[in-house]
Design an enzyme around this catalytic site. Sequence first.
Site, PDB file in Angstrom:
ATOM      1  N   GLY A 110       0.818  -1.208   0.000  1.00 20.14           N
ATOM      2  CA  GLY A 110       0.000   0.000   0.000  1.00 20.14           C
ATOM      3  C   GLY A 110       0.848   1.251   0.000  1.00 20.14           C
ATOM      4  CG  LEU A 111       3.933   1.559  -2.209  1.00 20.83           C
ATOM      5  CD1 LEU A 111       4.779   1.294  -3.454  1.00 20.83           C
ATOM      6  CD2 LEU A 111       4.827   1.860  -1.001  1.00 20.83           C
ATOM      7  CB  VAL A 169       0.405  10.121   1.614  1.00 17.72           C
ATOM      8  CG1 VAL A 169       1.240  10.987   2.539  1.00 17.72           C
ATOM      9  CG2 VAL A 169       0.149  10.869   0.310  1.00 17.72           C
ATOM     10  CG  ASN A 184       0.198   0.437  -4.614  1.00 18.22           C
ATOM     11  OD1 ASN A 184      -0.135   0.772  -3.477  1.00 18.22           O
ATOM     12  ND2 ASN A 184      -0.488   0.792  -5.692  1.00 18.22           N
ATOM     13  CB  SER A 187      -1.997   8.596  15.651  1.00 16.34           C
ATOM     14  OG  SER A 187      -2.421   9.942  15.675  1.00 16.34           O
ATOM     15  N   GLY A 188      -0.511  10.322  13.412  1.00 15.18           N
ATOM     16  CA  GLY A 188       0.479  11.376  13.186  1.00 15.18           C
ATOM     17  C   GLY A 188       0.455  11.910  11.774  1.00 15.18           C
ATOM     18  N   GLY A 189      -0.396  11.299  10.923  1.00 11.08           N
ATOM     19  CA  GLY A 189      -0.474  11.765   9.550  1.00 11.08           C
ATOM     20  C   GLY A 189       0.801  11.492   8.782  1.00 11.08           C
ATOM     21  CE  LYS A 200      -4.736   6.458  14.547  1.00 15.51           C
ATOM     22  NZ  LYS A 200      -5.794   6.910  13.660  1.00 15.51           N
ATOM     23  CG  HIS A 215      -5.623   8.983  18.888  1.00 17.77           C
ATOM     24  ND1 HIS A 215      -5.848   9.453  17.604  1.00 17.77           N
ATOM     25  CD2 HIS A 215      -4.524   9.641  19.346  1.00 17.77           C
ATOM     26  CE1 HIS A 215      -4.931  10.356  17.317  1.00 17.77           C
ATOM     27  NE2 HIS A 215      -4.124  10.485  18.343  1.00 17.77           N
ATOM     28  CG  ASN A 216      -8.647   8.541  14.865  1.00 20.96           C
ATOM     29  OD1 ASN A 216      -7.537   8.561  15.389  1.00 20.96           O
ATOM     30  ND2 ASN A 216      -8.804   8.203  13.607  1.00 20.96           N
ATOM     31  CD  GLU A 259      -7.497  13.463  15.009  1.00 15.38           C
ATOM     32  OE1 GLU A 259      -7.862  13.709  13.845  1.00 15.38           O
ATOM     33  OE2 GLU A 259      -6.709  12.532  15.289  1.00 15.38           O
ATOM     34  NE  ARG A 306     -37.599   2.738  31.047  1.00 17.95           N
ATOM     35  CZ  ARG A 306     -37.451   1.539  31.594  1.00 17.95           C
ATOM     36  NH1 ARG A 306     -37.380   1.413  32.918  1.00 17.95           N
ATOM     37  NH2 ARG A 306     -37.397   0.458  30.843  1.00 17.95           N
ATOM     38  CG  HIS A 350     -40.774  -0.385  31.873  1.00 22.93           C
ATOM     39  ND1 HIS A 350     -40.734  -1.534  31.111  1.00 22.93           N
ATOM     40  CD2 HIS A 350     -41.285   0.591  31.062  1.00 22.93           C
ATOM     41  CE1 HIS A 350     -41.191  -1.273  29.896  1.00 22.93           C
ATOM     42  NE2 HIS A 350     -41.535   0.004  29.840  1.00 22.93           N
TER      43      HIS A 350
END
Length: 494
Positions: A10-11, A13, A33, A129-131, A184, A187-188, A191, A451, A457
């Site tokens: 997977g090439l 970025v 790729n 993570s870190g772009g 992760k 984390h997002n 973010e 309820r 209930h």
Amino acid sequence: MTKQDIGLIGLAVMGQSLVLNMESKGYSVAVYNRTAERTREFAGSRARGKNISTAYSIEEFVDSLKKPRKIMLMVKAGNPVDENINALIPLLDKGDLIIDGGNSFYKDTIRRSRQLDEKGILFIGAGVSGGEEGALLGPAMMPGGQKDAYILIEEIFENISAKADDGIPCVSYIGSDGAGHFVKMVHNGIEYGDMQLIGECVWALKAALGYDAEKIADIMKSWNNPDDVLSSYLIGITGDGMRERDKESEGFLVDRTADITRMKGTGTWTVASALELLVPIPTIASAVFSREMSQDKNLRLAISANIRPVHSKYAGGDAEKFMSMAHDALFFAKISSYAQGFALMTAASNKYGWKLDMGKIARGWRAGCIIRAQFLSRITEEYGEDPDLPNLLVAPVFSDFINEKLSSLAQFIEIAHTVGVPTLATDSAYSYILQIASPIMVSAQIAAQQRDYFGAHGYFKLNKNDPAIKLKSDGSYQEYHTEWMEEEHPEKKI
């Protein structure tokens, strides 16, 4: 033929940047790729003259690797991951390792882990993570899978990961199967919350004080100094971005940037997972909903032509006081948002048996990742003091600040609303703390009675002299029911 230390498929970025990172740390890398043209382009440009070999078939790629083979996938989440795994399985031996470094849904990672385990193939789902910059210079990494699998890749991951100020690599073994991708994902989600809270703060500064982009950029810069609790990557890039000029209008680019925020799904997964695990994360959810609302631009334009909320000026007029208030409100809201995210990870850890180490997770987010911030060192320290914290808000360093600054956040929200600024995430961060710190929730009392009234209930009762729930002799809650129809409408008694 010389065999390569590791292979990457997977090439795009991120994939290219990780390959260059690995090669710069002394590892030989094989790449493949699906589109051969991209492989040729990479070989003739960024990979030229480096210890990187290219393959134009999956068979050639697998054959070029040292055993046990280590293969990292940097492909789009979903079917592309499964397609690559299925293509690799017939070519691999027992003990070989596949690493999914994309943003895969954690339940898919659990499924794939079981599938490969049955075949004797090791598997890691690693959040990265870190772009682009992080992948190239050092990302934060969150690997989950078999411990034996992590041992195979531990040295490489530690060498290519970001390093915090104390030199500790921003990577550690997270837990089994989908643990890494779940962390992760959260984390997002955090973010999303950070970005929304900063955006609301900037909007309030602009509306209340009339500041332009450059003036607000100066404020962001002052908040991003290493001694400030708000010092972070996102605060830094917010200031940098607001200084950028638009070449066409010569004004500030931010003022011409369309008010539409897109998203790729991890924030939505975080909210859905919270609903499934019964964990409230209102600030993160508000950030996701705000992004969704931003995409309805035409609807917002149509409604704004008919609904015109009355806005007032900031009556106080003291700019320094409001900036201080905004600073503290942002940090306050950030504490609330992170508390929600860590509570979600705690619930998932309990459900899936991951035994997540919250201190290590916070430590691994101190550099390399998008939410890297000075604040995370405090979280690391608090979990170091008490690994079993039921919620971040219990930690004295945060509860003391909240007790001191609660009124500041309330005032900030009030002023923001007065000058016409919606603060969905900030409001929810404030209300989350108000509610989770309430010994009695009147709204829940009302809902419990409703309820029982309409659906029989049942409900629980409090003790006579304290807010604790009345228990049965076996320690479980004693349940009650009132015959509402009989008491209110005796003529309808059946």
